[in-house]
Design an enzyme around this catalytic site. Sequence first.
Site, mmCIF file in Angstrom:
data_model
loop_
_atom_site.group_PDB
_atom_site.id
_atom_site.type_symbol
_atom_site.label_atom_id
_atom_site.label_comp_id
_atom_site.label_asym_id
_atom_site.label_seq_id
_atom_site.Cartn_x
_atom_site.Cartn_y
_atom_site.Cartn_z
ATOM 1 N N ALA A 54 0.701 -1.212 0.086
ATOM 2 C CA ALA A 54 -0.016 0.108 0.090
ATOM 3 C C ALA A 54 0.945 1.349 -0.010
ATOM 4 C CB ALA A 54 -0.996 -0.081 1.298
ATOM 5 N N TYR A 69 -5.150 9.286 3.099
ATOM 6 C CA TYR A 69 -4.793 7.885 3.110
ATOM 7 C C TYR A 69 -6.016 7.266 3.461
ATOM 8 C CZ TYR A 69 -2.651 3.894 5.535
ATOM 9 O OH TYR A 69 -2.627 2.539 5.987
ATOM 10 N N TRP A 76 -1.297 1.062 13.685
ATOM 11 C CA TRP A 76 -0.139 1.177 14.585
ATOM 12 C C TRP A 76 0.867 -0.238 14.547
ATOM 13 C CZ3 TRP A 76 -1.150 4.109 19.813
ATOM 14 C CH2 TRP A 76 -1.978 5.345 19.690
HETATM 15 N N1 LIG Z 1 1.901 0.973 9.094
HETATM 16 C C1 LIG Z 1 0.775 0.760 9.736
HETATM 17 O O1 LIG Z 1 0.742 1.264 10.723
HETATM 18 C C2 LIG Z 1 -0.542 0.562 9.189
HETATM 19 C C3 LIG Z 1 -1.530 0.592 10.088
HETATM 20 C C4 LIG Z 1 -2.772 0.114 9.623
HETATM 21 C C5 LIG Z 1 -2.917 -0.355 8.447
HETATM 22 N N2 LIG Z 1 -2.003 -0.687 7.658
HETATM 23 C C6 LIG Z 1 -2.087 -1.398 6.361
HETATM 24 O O2 LIG Z 1 -1.269 -2.636 6.592
HETATM 25 C C7 LIG Z 1 -0.457 -2.900 5.341
HETATM 26 C C8 LIG Z 1 0.688 -3.483 5.637
HETATM 27 O O3 LIG Z 1 1.495 -2.084 6.135
HETATM 28 P P1 LIG Z 1 2.981 -2.280 6.303
HETATM 29 O O4 LIG Z 1 3.130 -1.360 7.636
HETATM 30 O O5 LIG Z 1 3.547 -3.740 6.199
HETATM 31 O O6 LIG Z 1 3.581 -1.431 5.148
HETATM 32 P P2 LIG Z 1 4.941 -0.731 4.548
HETATM 33 O O7 LIG Z 1 5.944 -1.316 5.426
HETATM 34 O O8 LIG Z 1 4.694 0.622 4.585
HETATM 35 O O9 LIG Z 1 5.061 -1.330 3.132
HETATM 36 C C9 LIG Z 1 4.220 -1.182 2.372
HETATM 37 C C10 LIG Z 1 4.783 -1.836 0.986
HETATM 38 O O10 LIG Z 1 4.069 -1.444 -0.267
HETATM 39 C C11 LIG Z 1 4.796 -1.566 -1.358
HETATM 40 N N3 LIG Z 1 4.325 -0.720 -2.364
HETATM 41 C C12 LIG Z 1 4.124 0.614 -2.259
HETATM 42 N N4 LIG Z 1 3.862 1.119 -3.372
HETATM 43 C C13 LIG Z 1 3.739 0.022 -4.508
HETATM 44 C C14 LIG Z 1 3.315 -0.080 -5.735
HETATM 45 N N5 LIG Z 1 3.043 0.869 -6.370
HETATM 46 N N6 LIG Z 1 3.593 -1.414 -6.167
HETATM 47 C C15 LIG Z 1 3.843 -2.389 -5.283
HETATM 48 N N7 LIG Z 1 4.025 -2.251 -4.254
HETATM 49 C C16 LIG Z 1 4.066 -1.231 -3.431
HETATM 50 C C17 LIG Z 1 6.014 -1.236 -0.628
HETATM 51 O O11 LIG Z 1 7.070 -1.550 -1.583
HETATM 52 P P3 LIG Z 1 8.563 -0.933 -1.550
HETATM 53 O O12 LIG Z 1 8.997 -1.770 -0.130
HETATM 54 O O13 LIG Z 1 9.303 -1.324 -2.797
HETATM 55 O O14 LIG Z 1 8.505 0.650 -1.133
HETATM 56 C C18 LIG Z 1 6.248 -1.646 0.737
HETATM 57 O O15 LIG Z 1 6.591 -2.996 0.428
HETATM 58 C C19 LIG Z 1 -1.117 -1.799 4.312
HETATM 59 O O16 LIG Z 1 -2.093 -2.086 3.596
HETATM 60 C C20 LIG Z 1 -1.159 -0.709 5.149
HETATM 61 O O17 LIG Z 1 -2.164 0.287 4.749
HETATM 62 C C21 LIG Z 1 -0.559 -0.013 8.156
#
Ligand SMILES: NC(=O)c1ccc[n+]([C@@H]2O[C@H](COP(=O)([O-])OP(=O)(O)OC[C@H]3O[C@@H](n4cnc5c(N)ncnc54)[C@H](OP(=O)(O)O)[C@@H]3O)[C@@H](O)[C@H]2O)c1
Length: 303
Positions: A64, A129, A154
Amino acid sequence: MTRPLRLAVTGSQGQVARALVERGTQANVEIIALGRPKLDLLEPAGIFAALEAARPDVVVSAAAYTAVDLAESHSAEADAINAIGAGAVAKAAAKLGAPVVHLSTDYVFDGLLARPYHEDDLTGPVGAYGRSKLAGERAVAVGNPDHAILRTAWIFSPFGKNFVRTMLQLAATREEISVVADQQGAPTSAHDIADGVIRVARNLKADLAPRLRGIFHLTAQGEATWAEFAEAIFVLSRQAGGPFARVRPVPTSAYATPARRPPNSRLDNSKIAREHGVVLPHWHEALAVCMARLVPGEFKKAS
Ligand SMILES: NC(=O)c1ccc[n+]([C@@H]2O[C@H](COP(=O)([O-])OP(=O)(O)OC[C@H]3O[C@@H](n4cnc5c(N)ncnc54)[C@H](OP(=O)(O)O)[C@@H]3O)[C@@H](O)[C@H]2O)c1
């Protein structure tokens, strides 16, 4: 031994994707993590081919656009990735006959309720977002009826960009850090999410029951403000000989950011416990596990 479940995961470097890769081995699950350039959510035309080549039993949509503040000035990109891209992943999974487990967020809510949010509470994102992720939930549901949308919050882990790592990095150069004390949520470990995702994926693969499909909330047990979370990080860090800083609790109004955030990010997890048998550990327990990997390894006390 039964054949391992095959999960194709979007994104290879994300916190949840990396945690899934680590957890898959223990759980007899084969994880095929598809990052860019193999799978780019901005190139929906290539998504089906990338997923088809992985021959997944279940698709996990974890990639994402997660930069909450940047999304305010890059909303078209956030929408393209989080809504159109996620929809294309779900559609491709449907074409392959595979269920999709899609990750979403507490930021679909405005955070003004005075209790933890239920799955069917009214949504109302306060930023770009959250709006893009809400549009993504809808696109996933339309793209593949065989779906489970898991809203979490989080996220922290030993890798990537997250609050735990940011606090430890800041403590290397600061004695005191101002942290907001009027936003509440459940800090949730990427590894615990990975365990939950694997359980849900197994259930979807094994059982066509409608009660296993739809939207579910998936966060750690317990709750905290960001300031309380920071305090806990530094207590554990100091115990392990790592960096330490005093935490100065401040109101959100004292910490200007481009994006507004919901003051209440607490999610009620009873539905996923009842239907999928998933209950994540308390955030404090999970934090201790994460900290044991970070301190004193990567983060040592400045001498
Ligand atoms: N982080 C939080 O606190 C949080 C909270 C609630 C929900 N979420 C949701 O939980 C999920 C996982 O979060 P996370 O923290 O693991 O995310 P993250 O660490 O920010 O990683 C996001 C991933 O998405 C990839 N990405 C971004 N743009 C892309 C594209 N155009 N094509 C393919 N891949 C792409 C990134 O690739 P690169 O490594 O190449 O940049 C990265 O691997 C997401 O859906 C997020 O919205 C996150």
